[in-house]
Design an enzyme around this catalytic site. Structure first.
Site, PDB file in Angstrom:
ATOM      1  N   HIS A  99       0.876  -1.181   0.000  1.00 59.51           N
ATOM      2  CA  HIS A  99       0.000   0.000   0.000  1.00 59.51           C
ATOM      3  C   HIS A  99       0.913   1.231   0.000  1.00 59.51           C
ATOM      4  CE1 HIS A  99      -2.250  -2.993   2.443  1.00 59.51           C
ATOM      5  NE2 HIS A  99      -3.355  -2.422   2.044  1.00 59.51           N
ATOM      6  N   ASP A 102       2.489   1.968   3.359  1.00 56.64           N
ATOM      7  CA  ASP A 102       3.464   1.000   3.891  1.00 56.64           C
ATOM      8  C   ASP A 102       4.874   1.429   3.538  1.00 56.64           C
ATOM      9  OD1 ASP A 102       1.186  -0.569   4.264  1.00 56.64           O
ATOM     10  OD2 ASP A 102       1.507  -1.670   2.391  1.00 56.64           O
ATOM     11  N   GLU A 230     -10.843  -6.847  -3.967  1.00 58.41           N
ATOM     12  CA  GLU A 230     -10.585  -7.833  -2.909  1.00 58.41           C
ATOM     13  C   GLU A 230     -11.774  -7.855  -1.956  1.00 58.41           C
ATOM     14  OE1 GLU A 230      -6.679  -7.780  -1.053  1.00 58.41           O
ATOM     15  OE2 GLU A 230      -7.553  -8.512   0.811  1.00 58.41           O
ATOM     16  N   ASP A 294      -4.757 -13.682  -1.936  1.00 61.35           N
ATOM     17  CA  ASP A 294      -4.059 -13.320  -0.709  1.00 61.35           C
ATOM     18  C   ASP A 294      -4.017 -14.566   0.159  1.00 61.35           C
ATOM     19  OD1 ASP A 294      -3.321 -10.806  -1.378  1.00 61.35           O
ATOM     20  OD2 ASP A 294      -4.562  -9.763   0.094  1.00 61.35           O
ATOM     21  N   ASP A 305     -10.200 -11.270  11.401  1.00 60.37           N
ATOM     22  CA  ASP A 305      -9.217 -11.508  10.353  1.00 60.37           C
ATOM     23  C   ASP A 305      -7.841 -11.655  10.993  1.00 60.37           C
ATOM     24  OD1 ASP A 305      -8.224 -11.642   7.805  1.00 60.37           O
ATOM     25  OD2 ASP A 305      -8.344  -9.496   7.394  1.00 60.37           O
ATOM     26  N   ASP A 307      -5.189 -13.214   9.755  1.00 57.85           N
ATOM     27  CA  ASP A 307      -4.080 -13.124   8.787  1.00 57.85           C
ATOM     28  C   ASP A 307      -2.897 -14.010   9.151  1.00 57.85           C
ATOM     29  OD1 ASP A 307      -5.284 -11.339   7.036  1.00 57.85           O
ATOM     30  OD2 ASP A 307      -4.371  -9.557   7.926  1.00 57.85           O
TER      31      ASP A 307
HETATM   32  C1  XUL Z   1      -7.249  -6.345   4.801  1.00 55.43           C
HETATM   33  C2  XUL Z   1      -6.494  -6.794   3.620  1.00 55.43           C
HETATM   34  C3  XUL Z   1      -5.710  -5.740   2.933  1.00 55.43           C
HETATM   35  C4  XUL Z   1      -5.716  -5.874   1.445  1.00 55.43           C
HETATM   36  C5  XUL Z   1      -5.073  -4.738   0.723  1.00 55.43           C
HETATM   37  O1  XUL Z   1      -7.953  -7.340   5.425  1.00 55.43           O
HETATM   38  O2  XUL Z   1      -6.524  -7.947   3.265  1.00 55.43           O
HETATM   39  O3  XUL Z   1      -4.420  -5.774   3.425  1.00 55.43           O
HETATM   40  O4  XUL Z   1      -5.102  -7.055   1.033  1.00 55.43           O
HETATM   41  O5  XUL Z   1      -5.561  -3.510   1.091  1.00 55.43           O
HETATM   42 CO    CO Z   2      -5.637  -8.960   1.677  1.00 56.52          CO
END
Ligand code: XUL
Ligand code: CO
Length: 441
Positions: A99, A102, A230, A294, A305, A307
């Site tokens: 992004h 970032d 997304e 992703d 989330d 991640d």
């Molecule tokens: C948030 C997410 C983001 C996107 C890009 O949940 O997945 O990081 O991948 O903005």
């Molecule tokens: Co993402």
């Protein structure tokens, strides 16, 4: 200055290796289904989780120990670029994603933010001359700053809409500058908290105009990246407009955007939407809108989330099954939108995490390819729908029947016979394939 000097380049050593700093299954040159693993998997490092993330959570401060953190501001941003290209080389990854915020700190004015971005982009471009690592996609963060409290392209405030558009404009320019394969839109604030103060129709209309203008600007500057939506159902908003692939696709079709976008599918977003990862991939595949992935996983016991780096081999197998059936990801890739756990705060954990994710998808690729070669699921599915291969079934598919003929067929039936779906047998067979892969067979 180097940041991972205690770690040498990560190589494939095979499944018997006990070296923590080696791939056990990911062998970039190995061919699977006629393509190298590297070409199939197209791994990408997510800049935000690996270089910017401090591992804070809503209850506690960041824990991450990062050797570039003694710098501040633009010095830190530059140190992160050095660290990033060092790690890319050590992991031998073909791609990365970021992004805007970032890579460079926001300034006190949009103009200053853009200058900061330009400085870092020039530095990246320089690195990319000698690096094999390319930009899979970039995006802009139109969700963290308080100005986006009510949304970005769907905000009730036209000034915010303009500001968000200006950021995307810049994002498209730097995507072009760095040769990005894709450009991603994740609508973190494109949704609502409550309908009580929301004009849903107006917000959706605005959002579609936002996307149309982005498409037009990319065309104007000759940036030919694949645009990706997304989807995510919630978090941070209560209800996000790009809830899942199906609702995102309905939106694109409603507003005449369907030829300009595909989808970036995130495993943990799929599960938040109440779907499996493979459901979202399948829905996109059968509609020819699977763009990129992703690659992460959620926690079974947590409803947000998380991640996490993907380590569930069953999930990576079923995901790769869809990706192989899709003929690969085209210009997309497997981006590790994943962060190390808060307790894994040392720099080397970033290396272990990527090795784990890359090896898990390599296993998934091999097992899925074997399932496809042996037509394990194809045979089950072909047999299961065989009533549509002839007779009345074929007439239904060919469109040569109607309700009169179907009623006549039904009236003449002497009972109906269904066959077992054999789910447990199928699952046991998949286990057998997974275990054979462990055994190296
Ligand atoms: C948030 C997410 C983001 C996107 C890009 O949940 O997945 O990081 O991948 O903005
Ligand atoms: Co993402």
């Amino acid at each position: 200055m180097t940041y991972f000097s205690n770690i040498s380049n990560i190589k494939y050593e095979g499944s018997n290796s006990t070296n923590p700093y080696a791939f056990k299954f990911y062998n970039p040159e190995e061919k699977v289904g006629g393509k190298t693993m590297e070409d199939y998997l197209r791994f990408s490092v997510a800049y935000w989780h690996t270089f910017t993330e401090d591992l804070s959570d809503p209850f506690g401060a960041g824990t991450a120990v990062r050797p570039w953190d003694h710098y501040d501001g633009m010095d830190r941003a530059k140190a992160r670029v050095d660290a990033a290209f060092e790690l890319f080389e050590k992991l031998d990854v073909p791609y990365f994603c970021f992004h805007d915020v970032d890579i460079a700190p926001e300034g006190s004015h949009l103009r200053e933010s853009n200058q900061n971005i330009d400085t870092i982009v020039a530095m990246m471009k320089d690195y990319m001359k000698d690096s094999k690592t390319k930009l899979l996609w970039n995006t802009v963060n139109n969700f963290t700053h308080p100005r986006f409290v009510h949304g970005a392209g769907s905000s009730n405030n036209a000034d915010v809409f303009a500001y968000a558009a200006a950021k995307v404009k810049k994002g498209l320019e730097i995507g072009k500058e760095l040769g990005a394969e894709n450009y991603v839109f994740w609508g973190g604030r494109e949704g609502y908290e409550t309908l009580l103060n929301t004009d849903m129709k107006r917000e959706l209309d605005h959002l579609s105009k936002f996307y149309h203008m982005a498409v037009a600007y990319a065309k104007e500057i000759g940036f030919d990246a694949q645009f990706l939506i997304e989807p995510k159902p919630k978090e941070p908003t209560t209800h996000q407009y790009d809830f899942d692939v199906a609702s995102g696709y309905a939106f694109l079709q409603r507003y005449g955007l369907q030829n300009h976008f595909k989808f970036n599918i995130e495993a943990n977003h799929a599960t938040l939407a109440g779907h499996t990862f493979e459901h979202e991939l399948r829905y996109a595949r059968v509609n020819n809108i699977l763009g990129s992935v992703d690659a992460n996983q959620g926690h079974q016991l947590l409803g947000w989330d998380t991640d996490e780096f993907p380590t569930d081999l069953y999930a990576t197998t079923l995901a790769m099954y869809e990706i192989i059936k899709n003929g690969g990801l085209g210009r997309g890739g497997l981006n590790f939108d994943a962060k190390v756990r808060r307790g894994s705060f040392e720099p080397e954990d970033l290396v272990h995490a990527h090795i784990a994710g890359m090896d898990s998808f390599a296993v998934g690729l091999k097992v899925a390819q074997k399932l496809i070669d042996d037509q394990v699921l194809d045979n089950v599915i072909e047999e299961r729908y065989s009533s549509f291969d002839e007779g009345i079934g074929k007439e239904i598919e060919d469109g040569t029947t109607d309700f009169h003929k179907l009623e006549e067929h039904a009236l003449n039936l002497d009972g109906i016979q269904n066959q077992s779906g054999r789910l447990e047998y199928i699952k046991a067979t998949i286990n057998q394939y997974l275990l054979k892969a462990y055994a190296g067979a």
